[in-house]
Design a protein around this motif. Structure first.
Motif, PDB file in Angstrom:
ATOM      1  N   ASN A 101      65.215  81.752  36.607  1.00 34.60           N
ATOM      2  CA  ASN A 101      64.788  82.577  37.734  1.00 34.60           C
ATOM      3  C   ASN A 101      65.038  84.040  37.366  1.00 34.60           C
ATOM      4  OD1 ASN A 101      64.397  83.959  40.106  1.00 34.60           O
ATOM      5  ND2 ASN A 101      65.896  82.788  41.295  1.00 34.60           N
ATOM      6  N   LYS A 102      63.999  84.727  36.932  1.00 30.63           N
ATOM      7  CA  LYS A 102      64.141  86.125  36.486  1.00 30.63           C
ATOM      8  C   LYS A 102      64.374  87.090  37.641  1.00 30.63           C
ATOM      9  CE  LYS A 102      63.469  84.981  32.230  1.00 30.63           C
ATOM     10  NZ  LYS A 102      64.591  84.748  31.356  1.00 30.63           N
ATOM     11  N   ALA A 103      64.275  86.607  38.883  1.00 25.80           N
ATOM     12  CA  ALA A 103      64.558  87.466  40.034  1.00 25.80           C
ATOM     13  C   ALA A 103      66.071  87.628  40.232  1.00 25.80           C
ATOM     14  CB  ALA A 103      63.930  86.875  41.296  1.00 25.80           C
ATOM     15  N   TYR A 104      66.863  86.818  39.549  1.00 27.25           N
ATOM     16  CA  TYR A 104      68.320  86.946  39.661  1.00 27.25           C
ATOM     17  C   TYR A 104      68.715  88.339  39.183  1.00 27.25           C
ATOM     18  CZ  TYR A 104      73.184  85.519  39.668  1.00 27.25           C
ATOM     19  OH  TYR A 104      74.523  85.425  39.937  1.00 27.25           O
ATOM     20  N   PRO A 105      69.604  89.034  39.907  1.00 28.75           N
ATOM     21  CA  PRO A 105      69.850  90.459  39.636  1.00 28.75           C
ATOM     22  C   PRO A 105      70.556  90.788  38.317  1.00 28.75           C
ATOM     23  CG  PRO A 105      71.296  89.671  41.381  1.00 28.75           C
ATOM     24  CD  PRO A 105      70.327  88.571  41.083  1.00 28.75           C
TER      25      PRO A 105
ATOM     26  N   GLY B   6      77.163  75.849  28.999  1.00 29.91           N
ATOM     27  CA  GLY B   6      75.827  76.325  29.316  1.00 29.91           C
ATOM     28  C   GLY B   6      75.702  76.584  30.809  1.00 29.91           C
ATOM     29  N   VAL B   7      74.993  77.639  31.158  1.00 25.98           N
ATOM     30  CA  VAL B   7      74.743  77.971  32.562  1.00 25.98           C
ATOM     31  C   VAL B   7      73.266  78.313  32.677  1.00 25.98           C
ATOM     32  CG1 VAL B   7      75.299  79.508  34.491  1.00 25.98           C
ATOM     33  CG2 VAL B   7      77.083  78.916  32.822  1.00 25.98           C
ATOM     34  N   GLU B   8      72.564  77.584  33.535  1.00 27.41           N
ATOM     35  CA  GLU B   8      71.162  77.893  33.794  1.00 27.41           C
ATOM     36  C   GLU B   8      71.017  78.317  35.246  1.00 27.41           C
ATOM     37  OE1 GLU B   8      68.562  74.691  32.656  1.00 27.41           O
ATOM     38  OE2 GLU B   8      68.914  75.057  30.529  1.00 27.41           O
ATOM     39  N   ILE B   9      70.398  79.466  35.447  1.00 29.24           N
ATOM     40  CA  ILE B   9      70.160  79.984  36.788  1.00 29.24           C
ATOM     41  C   ILE B   9      68.718  79.633  37.158  1.00 29.24           C
ATOM     42  CG2 ILE B   9      70.152  82.015  38.291  1.00 29.24           C
ATOM     43  CD1 ILE B   9      72.917  81.465  37.082  1.00 29.24           C
ATOM     44  N   ILE B  10      68.580  78.717  38.111  1.00 27.04           N
ATOM     45  CA  ILE B  10      67.246  78.324  38.564  1.00 27.04           C
ATOM     46  C   ILE B  10      67.197  78.699  40.047  1.00 27.04           C
ATOM     47  CG2 ILE B  10      65.562  76.444  38.756  1.00 27.04           C
ATOM     48  CD1 ILE B  10      67.077  75.065  36.434  1.00 27.04           C
ATOM     49  N   ASP B  11      67.350  77.731  40.941  1.00 28.01           N
ATOM     50  CA  ASP B  11      67.488  78.025  42.367  1.00 28.01           C
ATOM     51  C   ASP B  11      68.963  78.270  42.690  1.00 28.01           C
ATOM     52  OD1 ASP B  11      67.937  75.351  41.698  1.00 28.01           O
ATOM     53  OD2 ASP B  11      67.541  74.644  43.720  1.00 28.01           O
ATOM     54  N   LYS B  12      69.827  77.708  41.855  1.00 29.19           N
ATOM     55  CA  LYS B  12      71.268  77.949  41.900  1.00 29.19           C
ATOM     56  C   LYS B  12      71.760  77.821  40.473  1.00 29.19           C
ATOM     57  CE  LYS B  12      71.778  73.199  43.534  1.00 29.19           C
ATOM     58  NZ  LYS B  12      72.284  72.350  44.575  1.00 29.19           N
ATOM     59  N   ALA B  13      73.026  77.957  40.249  1.00 24.27           N
ATOM     60  CA  ALA B  13      73.573  77.864  38.891  1.00 24.27           C
ATOM     61  C   ALA B  13      73.887  76.416  38.551  1.00 24.27           C
ATOM     62  CB  ALA B  13      74.825  78.726  38.781  1.00 24.27           C
ATOM     63  N   TYR B  14      73.405  75.984  37.387  1.00 23.93           N
ATOM     64  CA  TYR B  14      73.703  74.654  36.858  1.00 23.93           C
ATOM     65  C   TYR B  14      74.579  74.839  35.624  1.00 23.93           C
ATOM     66  CZ  TYR B  14      70.045  73.050  39.968  1.00 23.93           C
ATOM     67  OH  TYR B  14      69.298  72.776  41.090  1.00 23.93           O
ATOM     68  N   VAL B  15      75.727  74.200  35.633  1.00 19.61           N
ATOM     69  CA  VAL B  15      76.704  74.366  34.554  1.00 19.61           C
ATOM     70  C   VAL B  15      76.848  73.039  33.820  1.00 19.61           C
ATOM     71  CG1 VAL B  15      79.077  75.031  34.002  1.00 19.61           C
ATOM     72  CG2 VAL B  15      77.899  76.113  35.925  1.00 19.61           C
ATOM     73  N   PHE B  16      76.865  73.091  32.481  1.00 21.23           N
ATOM     74  CA  PHE B  16      76.962  71.880  31.675  1.00 21.23           C
ATOM     75  C   PHE B  16      77.648  72.200  30.355  1.00 21.23           C
ATOM     76  CE2 PHE B  16      72.986  74.055  31.049  1.00 21.23           C
ATOM     77  CZ  PHE B  16      72.856  74.125  29.661  1.00 21.23           C
ATOM     78  N   SER B  17      78.132  71.165  29.705  1.00 19.08           N
ATOM     79  CA  SER B  17      78.759  71.384  28.406  1.00 19.08           C
ATOM     80  C   SER B  17      78.095  70.566  27.296  1.00 19.08           C
ATOM     81  CB  SER B  17      80.255  71.054  28.453  1.00 19.08           C
ATOM     82  OG  SER B  17      80.440  69.691  28.747  1.00 19.08           O
TER      83      SER B  17
END
Length: 188
Positions: free
Chosen positions: A23-27, A59-70
């Motif tokens: 989500n490139k709208a994330y500030p 790993g952290v992916e910002i989509i609609d919220k933050a998804y954290v994984f290892s």
């Protein structure tokens, strides 16, 4: 908070944060997020940052919220499923399971017609939705407008048995090499 849980549970000697903003709208930028989260881990746990070969890569992916994984696992890939794009899958062999997976990968939504429960069990890890499973006694009991089978050339004469029905029969593995089938069978 989620990053801290990964660090606490694995107790690494070194770490890395790998953020990606879908989500490139994330500030904030991915680099800013890496720096902020990394600084927090250093402050809270006193760990060393190691960008190459870290003991823990969060790993952290910002989509609609933050998804954290290892950990990342390679999957089938493919297109998102659409329940309006339906097909019927006859599960009567391991090849038929691979044929069904290939169609799921293309975004189609299955109803499984199963001659043996063991083939449905092979699909358990791919059951992201409540797919309909129908147990049948004979392959001619399969219903639907699009029917997917795992038949090879030796069984294609069965299609003649479906001529009286207005349906499309797809045979995605009819001419596949053994290594191709083995690759997909590894996912089962």
């Amino acid at each position: 908070e989620a990053v801290a849980k990964f660090v606490k549970s694995s107790k690494p000697k070194s770490f890395r944060i790998s953020c990606q903003r879908i989500n490139k709208a994330y500030p904030k930028t991915s680099v800013q997020l890496n720096e902020e989260l990394g600084a927090r881990v250093v402050d809270d746990f006193g760990l060393k940052v190691r960008l190459k070969n870290p003991a823990l890569n969060v790993g952290v992916e910002i989509i609609d919220k933050a998804y954290v994984f290892s950990e990342k696992y390679s999957g089938l890939g493919g297109l998102p499923q659409n329940p309006s794009n339906k097909f019927s899958a006859l599960l009567d062999s391991e090849k038929s399971v691979v044929a069904a997976l290939l169609m799921i990968k293309r975004g189609l939504f299955p109803t499984f017609y199963c001659l043996n429960e063991k083939f449905v069990k092979k699909l358990d890890k791919f059951m992201f939705y409540d797919y309909e499973v129908c147990y049948i006694n004979n392959w001619q009991e399969v219903e639907g407008k699009t029917i997917v089978v795992g038949w090879g050339l030796d069984k294609l004469n069965r299609i003649k048995g479906l001529r009286h029905r207005p349906c499309l029969v797809l045979t995605p593995v009819v001419n596949c090499e053994r290594d191709f089938l083995d690759y997909y069978a590894n996912f089962l």
